[in-house]
Design an enzyme around this catalytic site. Structure first.
Site, PDB file in Angstrom:
ATOM      1  CG  ASN A   1     -45.511 -30.187 -29.873  1.00  0.00           C
ATOM      2  OD1 ASN A   1     -46.792 -30.386 -30.263  1.00  0.00           O
ATOM      3  ND2 ASN A   1     -45.307 -29.087 -30.583  1.00  0.00           N
TER       4      ASN A   1
ATOM      5  CB  CYS B   1     -49.933 -26.670 -31.711  1.00  0.00           C
ATOM      6  SG  CYS B   1     -48.706 -27.541 -32.515  1.00  0.00           S
TER       7      CYS B   1
ATOM      8  CG  HIS C   1     -49.472 -26.779 -27.803  1.00  0.00           C
ATOM      9  ND1 HIS C   1     -49.377 -28.170 -28.024  1.00  0.00           N
ATOM     10  CD2 HIS C   1     -48.507 -26.227 -28.563  1.00  0.00           C
ATOM     11  CE1 HIS C   1     -48.831 -28.468 -28.966  1.00  0.00           C
ATOM     12  NE2 HIS C   1     -47.929 -27.171 -29.244  1.00  0.00           N
TER      13      HIS C   1
HETATM   14  O1  UT7 Z   1     -45.857 -26.492 -31.414  1.00  0.00           O
HETATM   15  C1  UT7 Z   1     -46.333 -25.634 -32.210  1.00  0.00           C
HETATM   16  C2  UT7 Z   1     -45.065 -24.638 -32.482  1.00  0.00           C
HETATM   17  N1  UT7 Z   1     -44.095 -24.995 -32.377  1.00  0.00           N
HETATM   18  C3  UT7 Z   1     -43.174 -24.539 -31.150  1.00  0.00           C
HETATM   19  O2  UT7 Z   1     -43.872 -23.644 -30.327  1.00  0.00           O
HETATM   20  C4  UT7 Z   1     -41.721 -24.834 -30.985  1.00  0.00           C
HETATM   21  C5  UT7 Z   1     -41.126 -23.633 -31.086  1.00  0.00           C
HETATM   22  N2  UT7 Z   1     -39.553 -23.353 -31.048  1.00  0.00           N
HETATM   23  C6  UT7 Z   1     -38.925 -24.115 -30.268  1.00  0.00           C
HETATM   24  O3  UT7 Z   1     -39.190 -24.948 -29.373  1.00  0.00           O
HETATM   25  C7  UT7 Z   1     -37.542 -24.046 -30.171  1.00  0.00           C
HETATM   26  O4  UT7 Z   1     -37.020 -22.959 -31.109  1.00  0.00           O
HETATM   27  C8  UT7 Z   1     -36.526 -25.283 -30.791  1.00  0.00           C
HETATM   28  C9  UT7 Z   1     -36.671 -26.513 -29.576  1.00  0.00           C
HETATM   29  C10 UT7 Z   1     -37.158 -25.818 -31.951  1.00  0.00           C
HETATM   30  C11 UT7 Z   1     -35.250 -24.966 -30.858  1.00  0.00           C
HETATM   31  O5  UT7 Z   1     -34.570 -24.407 -29.746  1.00  0.00           O
HETATM   32  P1  UT7 Z   1     -33.674 -23.125 -29.625  1.00  0.00           P
HETATM   33  O6  UT7 Z   1     -33.413 -22.620 -28.475  1.00  0.00           O
HETATM   34  O7  UT7 Z   1     -34.759 -21.974 -30.434  1.00  0.00           O
HETATM   35  O8  UT7 Z   1     -32.745 -23.250 -30.787  1.00  0.00           O
HETATM   36  P2  UT7 Z   1     -31.878 -22.656 -32.089  1.00  0.00           P
HETATM   37  O9  UT7 Z   1     -33.024 -23.038 -33.211  1.00  0.00           O
HETATM   38  O10 UT7 Z   1     -32.022 -20.928 -31.864  1.00  0.00           O
HETATM   39  O11 UT7 Z   1     -30.686 -23.221 -32.212  1.00  0.00           O
HETATM   40  C12 UT7 Z   1     -29.636 -23.028 -31.340  1.00  0.00           C
HETATM   41  C13 UT7 Z   1     -28.395 -23.789 -31.784  1.00  0.00           C
HETATM   42  C14 UT7 Z   1     -28.117 -24.026 -33.432  1.00  0.00           C
HETATM   43  O12 UT7 Z   1     -26.594 -24.062 -33.320  1.00  0.00           O
HETATM   44  P3  UT7 Z   1     -25.764 -22.693 -33.574  1.00  0.00           P
HETATM   45  O13 UT7 Z   1     -26.435 -22.137 -35.006  1.00  0.00           O
HETATM   46  O14 UT7 Z   1     -26.018 -21.753 -32.355  1.00  0.00           O
HETATM   47  O15 UT7 Z   1     -24.354 -23.241 -33.639  1.00  0.00           O
HETATM   48  C15 UT7 Z   1     -28.686 -25.122 -33.708  1.00  0.00           C
HETATM   49  O16 UT7 Z   1     -28.078 -25.583 -34.865  1.00  0.00           O
HETATM   50  O17 UT7 Z   1     -28.876 -25.295 -31.477  1.00  0.00           O
HETATM   51  C16 UT7 Z   1     -28.573 -26.114 -32.483  1.00  0.00           C
HETATM   52  N3  UT7 Z   1     -29.479 -27.108 -32.489  1.00  0.00           N
HETATM   53  C17 UT7 Z   1     -29.363 -28.478 -31.913  1.00  0.00           C
HETATM   54  N4  UT7 Z   1     -28.223 -28.821 -31.088  1.00  0.00           N
HETATM   55  C18 UT7 Z   1     -28.488 -30.019 -30.949  1.00  0.00           C
HETATM   56  C19 UT7 Z   1     -30.775 -27.158 -33.040  1.00  0.00           C
HETATM   57  N5  UT7 Z   1     -31.489 -28.389 -33.082  1.00  0.00           N
HETATM   58  C20 UT7 Z   1     -30.513 -28.946 -32.001  1.00  0.00           C
HETATM   59  C21 UT7 Z   1     -30.506 -30.475 -31.745  1.00  0.00           C
HETATM   60  N6  UT7 Z   1     -29.318 -30.890 -30.969  1.00  0.00           N
HETATM   61  N7  UT7 Z   1     -31.484 -31.333 -31.490  1.00  0.00           N
END
Ligand code: UT7
Length: 330
Positions: free
Chosen positions: A287, A117, A257
């Protein structure tokens, strides 16, 4: 009096494929919701390049041809083309070579940069050095990725984020100070474990086993990457501002980004700038990895004025991150 030669962006062009993958369609593919995706990332839809034998270069060529047109440049006038991508058409030759051949840039040499990225900022900074040194006069910087080629559409934590697209800028020398002033780039290879593709490289070539284990997709530990991204993108943006004695008031736009709206918001807060000064188009493209920053510049080009101070900032796989300070040239 300013006489130093620096690199100015003298044109920008983007390209996104036609197919729109909406949050609603994703709801039918994985266990997710429009509401979750919107509040957690800011994304509403993204574009996908469909069709047989359609690699990243297809989008890059569209962007570069548009750029040449717009800047009244003949392809033979290009001296160098650098393509930032993690989704090259082939492992080799470089996608830059495919692009230069197809656009008729017969006098250019070209190569790819793989910095995920942050690829566009790495390529922009590198290209600017060729201009500053006086050896090259017209340098094209491309950021392009077909993320749909390496996204697992069964993995709800990654498939909602990524999209396909390409953007290109022209760099030319200037002595009037309206160009790329400063860049800070960093990398930390210990971030590998949180964001990588498990197979398909020389360490683990493709096999029936790797395909069966779904190892040819982008793997991400989202919340770990999120924490690093929030801290490092804000830190490095602040660092480039301090180094150049800029306050939030001096900055016309942050060009971040587009990984997640929440990461961008945190960076803007640290820089002391309001939402109106933040380029955002994540809602329509998601992204697109190396393409996000040139696609933002392309979308906001009509609003930009000569002399505007822009801070470009990125964080991505590697880990890699960086920030560039430039004065808009037109
Ligand atoms: O581009 C280069 C580098 N990449 C980035 O900068 C991306 C950085 N990361 C992110 O943007 C975020 O971490 C994500 C968008 C990928 C995920 O968001 P988050 O707020 O960090 O969620 P999380 O991974 O902590 O997950 C929270 C909950 C989990 O459920 P439990 O364990 O709390 O029950 C996940 O299983 O949300 C759940 N979850 C979803 N629910 C509905 C994860 N993905 C989804 C989804 N729909 N698509």
């Amino acid at each position: 009096m300013m006489t130093k030669t620096i690199a100015a962006i003298t044109g920008v062009q983007g390209y996104v494929p036609e197919y729109v993958l909406t949050n609603q369609e994703l709801e039918t593919m994985v266990d997710t919701s429009d509401d979750w995706i919107t509040t957690r990332t800011g994304i509403k839809e993204r574009r996908l390049l469909k069709g047989e034998n359609q690699g990243t270069s297809v989008m890059a060529i569209e962007a570069v041809n548009g750029l040449l047109n717009k800047t009244n440049t003949q392809p033979e006038e290009i001296d160098l083309l650098i393509c930032a991508t993690v989704t090259p058409d082939l492992v080799f030759p470089a996608t830059a070579n495919i692009i230069t051949n197809k656009v008729g840039a017969i006098n250019a040499f070209g190569y790819d940069i793989g910095a995920a990225c942050s690829g566009f900022l790495y390529a922009l900074t590198t290209g600017a050095k060729f201009i500053e040194s006086g050896t090259h006069k017209r340098v094209v910087i491309v950021g392009a990725d077909k993320m749909s080629a390496i996204v697992d559409y069964k993995d709800r934590t990654t498939c909602i984020i990524f999209g396909d697209g390409a953007g290109a800028v022209m760099l030319e020398p200037t002595e009037n100070g309206h160009g790329i002033v400063d860049s800070v780039l960093r990398s930390d290879g210990s971030g590998e474990e949180f964001l990588h593709m498990k197979a398909g490289g020389s360490r683990k070539p493709a096999s029936l086993e790797t395909v069966k284990n779904r190892e040819h997709y982008a793997f991400q530990e989202g919340s770990a990457v999120f924490k690093f991204a929030v801290k490092n993108m804000a830190d490095i943006s602040e660092e480039v501002m301090e180094r150049n004695n800029l306050t939030g008031e001096d900055v016309a736009y942050l060009v971040p980004h587009q990984a997640n709206k929440r990461i961008v918001d945190a960076t803007a807060r640290r820089m002391g700038i309001g939402d109106e000064k933040v380029m955002m188009n994540i809602e329509k493209y998601g992204n697109t990895t190396a393409a996000t920053i040139p696609l933002c510049l392309w979308d906001y080009e009509p609003k930009l004025k000569k002399g505007d101070n822009l801070i470009l900032a990125a964080f991505g796989g590697g880990f890699t991150w960086g920030a560039t300070y430039l004065k808009w040239a037109y």
